[in-house]
Scaffold this active site. Structure first.
Site, PDB file in Angstrom:
ATOM      1  N   TYR A   1       6.213  12.048  30.209  1.00 37.60           N
ATOM      2  CA  TYR A   1       4.876  11.441  30.139  1.00 37.60           C
ATOM      3  C   TYR A   1       4.836  10.376  29.039  1.00 37.60           C
ATOM      4  O   TYR A   1       4.366   9.247  29.275  1.00 37.60           O
ATOM      5  CB  TYR A   1       3.837  12.525  29.869  1.00 37.60           C
ATOM      6  CG  TYR A   1       2.409  12.024  29.909  1.00 37.60           C
ATOM      7  CD1 TYR A   1       1.791  11.716  31.113  1.00 37.60           C
ATOM      8  CD2 TYR A   1       1.670  11.869  28.736  1.00 37.60           C
ATOM      9  CE1 TYR A   1       0.475  11.264  31.159  1.00 37.60           C
ATOM     10  CE2 TYR A   1       0.355  11.418  28.770  1.00 37.60           C
ATOM     11  CZ  TYR A   1      -0.241  11.116  29.986  1.00 37.60           C
ATOM     12  OH  TYR A   1      -1.537  10.667  30.019  1.00 37.60           O
TER      13      TYR A   1
ATOM     14  N   ALA B   1       7.319   8.773  27.666  1.00 38.06           N
ATOM     15  CA  ALA B   1       8.175   7.631  28.035  1.00 38.06           C
ATOM     16  C   ALA B   1       7.455   6.729  29.027  1.00 38.06           C
ATOM     17  O   ALA B   1       7.474   5.494  28.907  1.00 38.06           O
ATOM     18  CB  ALA B   1       9.489   8.145  28.632  1.00 38.06           C
TER      19      ALA B   1
HETATM   20  N1  LIG Z   1      -7.309  13.221  30.594  1.00 37.19           N
HETATM   21  C1  LIG Z   1      -6.704  12.840  29.491  1.00 37.19           C
HETATM   22  O1  LIG Z   1      -6.779  13.512  28.450  1.00 37.19           O
HETATM   23  C2  LIG Z   1      -5.916  11.552  29.481  1.00 37.19           C
HETATM   24  C3  LIG Z   1      -5.490  11.061  28.240  1.00 37.19           C
HETATM   25  C4  LIG Z   1      -4.763   9.887  28.197  1.00 37.19           C
HETATM   26  C5  LIG Z   1      -4.464   9.208  29.367  1.00 37.19           C
HETATM   27  N2  LIG Z   1      -4.893   9.698  30.563  1.00 37.19           N
HETATM   28  C6  LIG Z   1      -4.551   8.959  31.767  1.00 37.19           C
HETATM   29  O2  LIG Z   1      -5.717   8.675  32.494  1.00 37.19           O
HETATM   30  C7  LIG Z   1      -5.346   8.445  33.857  1.00 37.19           C
HETATM   31  C8  LIG Z   1      -6.323   9.191  34.757  1.00 37.19           C
HETATM   32  O3  LIG Z   1      -6.139  10.600  34.552  1.00 37.19           O
HETATM   33  P1  LIG Z   1      -7.352  11.634  34.482  1.00 37.19           P
HETATM   34  O4  LIG Z   1      -7.296  12.254  33.149  1.00 37.19           O
HETATM   35  O5  LIG Z   1      -8.595  11.014  34.935  1.00 37.19           O
HETATM   36  O6  LIG Z   1      -6.820  12.750  35.495  1.00 37.19           O
HETATM   37  P2  LIG Z   1      -7.328  13.215  36.927  1.00 37.19           P
HETATM   38  O7  LIG Z   1      -6.290  14.152  37.403  1.00 37.19           O
HETATM   39  O8  LIG Z   1      -8.740  13.692  36.832  1.00 37.19           O
HETATM   40  O9  LIG Z   1      -7.321  11.880  37.786  1.00 37.19           O
HETATM   41  C9  LIG Z   1      -6.107  11.285  38.180  1.00 37.19           C
HETATM   42  C10 LIG Z   1      -6.270  10.832  39.626  1.00 37.19           C
HETATM   43  O10 LIG Z   1      -5.047  10.171  40.012  1.00 37.19           O
HETATM   44  C11 LIG Z   1      -4.719  10.612  41.308  1.00 37.19           C
HETATM   45  N3  LIG Z   1      -3.292  10.501  41.526  1.00 37.19           N
HETATM   46  C12 LIG Z   1      -2.312  11.244  40.968  1.00 37.19           C
HETATM   47  N4  LIG Z   1      -1.122  10.884  41.463  1.00 37.19           N
HETATM   48  C13 LIG Z   1      -1.356   9.901  42.352  1.00 37.19           C
HETATM   49  C14 LIG Z   1      -0.520   9.135  43.203  1.00 37.19           C
HETATM   50  N5  LIG Z   1       0.804   9.350  43.246  1.00 37.19           N
HETATM   51  N6  LIG Z   1      -1.081   8.192  43.998  1.00 37.19           N
HETATM   52  C15 LIG Z   1      -2.426   7.995  43.995  1.00 37.19           C
HETATM   53  N7  LIG Z   1      -3.262   8.712  43.214  1.00 37.19           N
HETATM   54  C16 LIG Z   1      -2.724   9.648  42.402  1.00 37.19           C
HETATM   55  C17 LIG Z   1      -5.170  12.071  41.371  1.00 37.19           C
HETATM   56  O11 LIG Z   1      -5.346  12.534  42.713  1.00 37.19           O
HETATM   57  C18 LIG Z   1      -6.480  12.020  40.582  1.00 37.19           C
HETATM   58  O12 LIG Z   1      -7.598  11.779  41.424  1.00 37.19           O
HETATM   59  C19 LIG Z   1      -3.899   8.878  33.991  1.00 37.19           C
HETATM   60  O13 LIG Z   1      -3.073   7.725  34.007  1.00 37.19           O
HETATM   61  C20 LIG Z   1      -3.668   9.689  32.740  1.00 37.19           C
HETATM   62  O14 LIG Z   1      -2.316   9.690  32.338  1.00 37.19           O
HETATM   63  C21 LIG Z   1      -5.616  10.845  30.641  1.00 37.19           C
END
Ligand SMILES: NC(=O)c1ccc[n+]([C@@H]2O[C@H](COP(=O)([O-])OP(=O)(O)OC[C@H]3O[C@@H](n4cnc5c(N)ncnc54)[C@H](O)[C@@H]3O)[C@@H](O)[C@H]2O)c1
Length: 240
Positions: free
Chosen positions: A143, A145
């Site tokens: 993650y 990386a």
């Molecule tokens: N939640 C946190 O604490 C956090 C912190 C830092 C960064 N992020 C980043 O925020 C972004 C959104 O994550 P989130 O926290 O809202 O999580 P989440 O799981 O609620 O939403 C992520 C969405 O991406 C979709 N998804 C996953 N793989 C996919 C694929 N191969 N093709 C199409 N859609 C796909 C999932 O179905 C989901 O609806 C991510 O890039 C995550 O790394 C989240």
């Protein structure tokens, strides 16, 4: 939600739009007046159901978005996955899948979107990194990386695409209560406590906290902000 940035007439793609940060971002951009095309592997009536890492997915997303929106101004590359994976027993497939979704798919989607972005009068690329774009942690090898890679990719995009008027920025959240973190918080309440206490603001971010920064970066107000990674973590990483 308050209208602040006036994105009326702008056309946006948001990946990962079915949940969490992507869902909140799609909603916020719509409140601001933008037409939003949502993409998610968990597709339903409201979003295109597609795996962003599948072969040909980028071209298919851009073609479908163009058919619906008629152009593109704002590309939000948000879809991502995360899981704790200790190095021992960390199989190649999990590494490859994390890099494919979190990093390679971003590169491919930006590349496919370029002709449309070049034709826009206010083109914006917004990627979603993480505090793991700046730091690492145990169990976070793949993650971290991937998220370091997203920041480097974004800085390079800002440099290469600036001459076309395209800005590129990476939003880097700390812990946000979403589909990614909810199971981890439920399994390990001390993990949630750690992040809440690490922020001097003493709370976990909401998806709307992140969406409001994305809306700003999409706006004309952010016209000279490019090439940056922006921690949105309530100062959780501003101190040791
Ligand atoms: N939640 C946190 O604490 C956090 C912190 C830092 C960064 N992020 C980043 O925020 C972004 C959104 O994550 P989130 O926290 O809202 O999580 P989440 O799981 O609620 O939403 C992520 C969405 O991406 C979709 N998804 C996953 N793989 C996919 C694929 N191969 N093709 C199409 N859609 C796909 C999932 O179905 C989901 O609806 C991510 O890039 C995550 O790394 C989240």
């Amino acid at each position: 939600m308050t209208i602040r940035y006036g994105l009326a007439g702008m056309k946006a793609i948001v990946t990962g739009a079915a949940s969490g940060i992507g869902l909140a971002t799609a909603a916020r951009l719509r409140v601001e007046g933008a037409d939003v095309f949502g993409v998610d592997i968990a597709g339903d009536g409201g979003v295109l159901g597609i795996d962003v890492s599948a072969p040909g997915a980028s071209e298919a997303i851009i073609a479908a978005a163009l058919a619906q929106l008629g152009g593109l101004d704002i590309l939000v590359c948000n879809a991502g996955i995360s899981a704790y994976m200790a190095l021992e027993g960390h199989d190649d497939a999990a590494w490859d899948n994390t890099l494919a979704i979190n990093l390679t798919a971003v590169f491919r989607l930006v590349r496919a979107a370029l002709p449309l972005l070049k034709a826009s009068h206010q083109p914006r690329i917004i990627t979603i990194g993480s505090v793991m774009s700046s730091y690492g942690d145990a169990g976070m090898a793949a993650y971290a990386a991937s998220k370091h890679g997203v920041l480097g990719l974004t800085r390079s995009l800002a440099t290469e695409l600036g001459p076309f008027g395209i800005t590129a920025n990476c939003v880097m959240p700390g812990a946000v209560l979403t589909g990614i973190t909810a199971p981890a918080f439920a399994a390990n309440p001390e993990f949630e406590t750690y992040w809440r206490e690490k922020s001097p603001l003493k709370r976990i971010a909401t998806p709307a906290d992140i969406a409001s920064v994305i809306a700003f970066l999409a706006s004309d107000d952010a016209r000279f902000v490019s090439g940056h990674g922006i921690h949105v973590d309530g100062a959780a990483t501003a101190h040791p």
